[in-house]
Design an enzyme around this catalytic site. Structure first.
Site, PDB file in Angstrom:
ATOM      1  N   ASP A 136     -71.108  11.248   6.347  1.00  0.00           N
ATOM      2  CA  ASP A 136     -69.038  11.210   6.411  1.00  0.00           C
ATOM      3  C   ASP A 136     -68.754  10.562   8.355  1.00  0.00           C
ATOM      4  O   ASP A 136     -67.521   9.866   7.888  1.00  0.00           O
ATOM      5  CB  ASP A 136     -68.648  12.575   6.677  1.00  0.00           C
ATOM      6  CG  ASP A 136     -69.709  13.255   6.866  1.00  0.00           C
ATOM      7  OD1 ASP A 136     -70.583  13.026   7.501  1.00  0.00           O
ATOM      8  OD2 ASP A 136     -69.275  14.465   6.573  1.00  0.00           O
ATOM      9  N   LYS A 167     -77.782  13.371   4.953  1.00  0.00           N
ATOM     10  CA  LYS A 167     -76.262  14.103   4.925  1.00  0.00           C
ATOM     11  C   LYS A 167     -77.628  15.670   4.878  1.00  0.00           C
ATOM     12  O   LYS A 167     -76.921  16.409   4.378  1.00  0.00           O
ATOM     13  CB  LYS A 167     -75.149  14.262   3.776  1.00  0.00           C
ATOM     14  CG  LYS A 167     -74.661  15.043   3.279  1.00  0.00           C
ATOM     15  CD  LYS A 167     -73.032  14.945   4.762  1.00  0.00           C
ATOM     16  CE  LYS A 167     -72.080  16.012   4.500  1.00  0.00           C
ATOM     17  NZ  LYS A 167     -71.444  16.305   5.682  1.00  0.00           N
ATOM     18  N   ASP A 201     -75.318   1.510   0.080  1.00  0.00           N
ATOM     19  CA  ASP A 201     -73.757   0.541  -1.154  1.00  0.00           C
ATOM     20  C   ASP A 201     -72.717   0.735  -0.597  1.00  0.00           C
ATOM     21  O   ASP A 201     -71.905   0.233  -0.823  1.00  0.00           O
ATOM     22  CB  ASP A 201     -74.733   1.161  -2.493  1.00  0.00           C
ATOM     23  CG  ASP A 201     -73.904   0.768  -3.219  1.00  0.00           C
ATOM     24  OD1 ASP A 201     -73.186  -0.744  -3.198  1.00  0.00           O
ATOM     25  OD2 ASP A 201     -74.264   1.002  -4.771  1.00  0.00           O
ATOM     26  N   TYR A 247     -80.750   6.346  -6.393  1.00  0.00           N
ATOM     27  CA  TYR A 247     -80.412   4.785  -8.040  1.00  0.00           C
ATOM     28  C   TYR A 247     -81.878   4.639  -8.384  1.00  0.00           C
ATOM     29  O   TYR A 247     -82.375   4.076  -9.171  1.00  0.00           O
ATOM     30  CB  TYR A 247     -80.430   3.823  -7.112  1.00  0.00           C
ATOM     31  CG  TYR A 247     -78.783   4.014  -6.461  1.00  0.00           C
ATOM     32  CD1 TYR A 247     -77.767   4.991  -6.640  1.00  0.00           C
ATOM     33  CD2 TYR A 247     -78.094   2.071  -6.109  1.00  0.00           C
ATOM     34  CE1 TYR A 247     -76.439   4.535  -6.526  1.00  0.00           C
ATOM     35  CE2 TYR A 247     -77.531   2.487  -5.742  1.00  0.00           C
ATOM     36  CZ  TYR A 247     -76.390   3.479  -5.977  1.00  0.00           C
ATOM     37  OH  TYR A 247     -74.712   2.913  -4.871  1.00  0.00           O
ATOM     38  N   ASP A 258     -69.710  -0.941   1.145  1.00  0.00           N
ATOM     39  CA  ASP A 258     -68.280  -1.716   0.932  1.00  0.00           C
ATOM     40  C   ASP A 258     -67.648  -1.537   2.443  1.00  0.00           C
ATOM     41  O   ASP A 258     -66.991  -2.720   2.055  1.00  0.00           O
ATOM     42  CB  ASP A 258     -67.864  -1.226  -0.471  1.00  0.00           C
ATOM     43  CG  ASP A 258     -68.349  -1.730  -1.416  1.00  0.00           C
ATOM     44  OD1 ASP A 258     -69.527  -3.128  -1.180  1.00  0.00           O
ATOM     45  OD2 ASP A 258     -67.521  -1.984  -2.840  1.00  0.00           O
TER      46      ASP A 258
HETATM   47  N1  GGG Z   1     -73.741  -9.101  -6.217  1.00  0.00           N
HETATM   48  C1  GGG Z   1     -74.373  -8.452  -7.171  1.00  0.00           C
HETATM   49  C2  GGG Z   1     -73.911  -7.364  -7.689  1.00  0.00           C
HETATM   50  O1  GGG Z   1     -73.156  -7.852  -9.164  1.00  0.00           O
HETATM   51  N2  GGG Z   1     -73.638  -5.873  -7.322  1.00  0.00           N
HETATM   52  C3  GGG Z   1     -72.523  -4.844  -7.947  1.00  0.00           C
HETATM   53  C4  GGG Z   1     -73.415  -3.905  -7.828  1.00  0.00           C
HETATM   54  O2  GGG Z   1     -72.315  -2.572  -8.327  1.00  0.00           O
HETATM   55  N3  GGG Z   1     -74.476  -3.211  -7.128  1.00  0.00           N
HETATM   56  C5  GGG Z   1     -74.475  -2.116  -6.913  1.00  0.00           C
HETATM   57  C6  GGG Z   1     -75.650  -2.167  -6.020  1.00  0.00           C
HETATM   58  O3  GGG Z   1     -75.988  -2.919  -5.225  1.00  0.00           O
HETATM   59  O4  GGG Z   1     -77.266  -1.524  -6.271  1.00  0.00           O
END
Ligand code: GGG
Length: 354
Positions: A223, A190, A247, A140, A251
């Site tokens: 993975d 990876k 990231d 990023y 999730d």
């Molecule tokens: N809670 C913050 C938010 O809006 N996260 C959405 C998102 O895609 N964040 C990307 C990241 O955490 O780098």
């Protein structure tokens, strides 16, 4: 007689977009109740930096936004993004990522825990993993570009940047957390496919590990560890990985916790001297925004992490206990848990549990 000096913390609130506005309102209500109870003061200033702000000004935050935030003790952020209004790549690179980079908030700590009384998709009762995501570089970093745009010869390059300083410091943070918890650390790469950056990450892991002989470190490919999150989460405790891998994994962790509405996060610069930032992992959730039904627990939990970071440990722990009492009562389930409790009702239940 001398007046007792009440400790005061200046908090910048950036509710942002969509449900961010609702959950930050709820979290702030709980934070105020906690501060009253524990005898310190939280003073807030709210900033409307968001996709709507972008529509008005052409920017996600003003040019002096970072300097404005620097004066605060902490930042509490809701959600960033409203793709109908502003492309996601602009909103993210215009607000959230610049704050993380400007204050060198290189740790993104995301605790995943199945709270009492909640259920996730796995048939497991125990789910308790702390993910440590590198937060300022890696995939990023924003380095790259496009040439021959719109032609058949178009080329897009997005370069991941891994520095020794960046990799070493996040690994050290991971090892330190592992020492405080079970003594087990999982390092995610990876390195079979990405033979430069990820082999480098593995090498640095080995070097740093020699300073933490009491931590058992296991290297996993992204993975394989994703499958392990689902199949054998009890074998994992502290997990450290790059910006992108962290990231994605978080999730997955949130889903296993029962939904994104439960996942909290702390963007931290462990050296201090700048405001760290606390935010629920979820985004703006346009599908449910404005209806008052978003689960505020991730934002409230993020507020608890903020208090702990500010040094108000007992208050932060009391907040987490109140969250756990609320979920374990089973009476205030949001839509994500098959219930009908609103954002406000859940927040009120947490306040009452305090
Ligand atoms: N809670 C913050 C938010 O809006 N996260 C959405 C998102 O895609 N964040 C990307 C990241 O955490 O780098």
């Amino acid at each position: 007689m001398m007046d007792k000096v009440t400790k005061e913390y200046k908090i910048a609130l950036i509710p942002g977009d969509g449900v961010g506005i609702e959950v930050i309102g709820a979290a702030w209500r709980v934070l105020n109740a906690v501060s009253d109870k524990f005898g310190f003061k939280l003073v807030s200033e709210s900033f409307d930096w968001s996709c709507q702000y972008y529509e008005r000004t052409g920017k996600m935050m003003p040019d002096d936004g970072i300097e404005t935030l620097r004066k605060f003790d902490s930042i509490l952020l809701g959600a960033v993004g409203w793709p109908e209004q502003v492309p996601d790549a602009i909103s993210l690179h215009g607000l959230l990522l610049p704050i993380r980079k400007a204050f060198d908030l290189y740790v993104n700590a995301r605790p995943h825990k199945l709270l009492p009384g909640t259920s996730g998709p796995l048939k497991k009762e125990h789910f308790d993993i702390l993910c440590i995501r590198e937060n300022t570089e890696g995939e990023y970093s924003g380095a790259g570009g496009r040439v021959h745009v719109g032609t058949a010869d178009e080329v897009a390059v997005e370069t991941s940047i891994f520095t020794r300083r960046g990799v070493e410091r996040i690994l050290r943070y991971g090892f330190e957390q592992a020492q405080k918890r079970s003594g087990k650390l999982a390092s995610v790469t990876k390195s079979n496919a990405q033979r430069h950056s990820m082999v480098f990450w593995d090498e640095v892991t080995r070097e740093v590990a020699s300073d933490y002989p009491n931590v058992e470190v296991t290297r996993y490919h992204i993975d394989a560890i994703a499958a392990r999150f689902v199949m054998q989460p009890e074998t994992l405790d502290v997990v450290v990985g790059s910006n992108l891998f962290g990231d994605i994994l978080t999730d997955l962790g949130a889903a296993i916790q029962g939904g994104l509405g439960f996942a909290a996060s702390a963007n931290i610069n462990p050296a201090g001297g700048v405001p760290s930032m606390f935010e629920p992992v979820h985004g703006s959730a346009p599908d449910i925004a404005g209806q008052g039904i978003a689960n505020p627990l991730a934002a409230i939990w993020s507020g608890a992490l903020m208090l702990e970071h500010l040094g108000e440990f007992s208050a932060g722990m009391a907040m987490l206990s109140a969250i756990e009492s609320t979920t374990s009562s089973g009476k205030f389930k949001g839509r994500d848990q098959g219930g009908s409790a609103t954002t406000d009702e859940i927040a009120s239940a947490v306040v009452a549990a305090l």
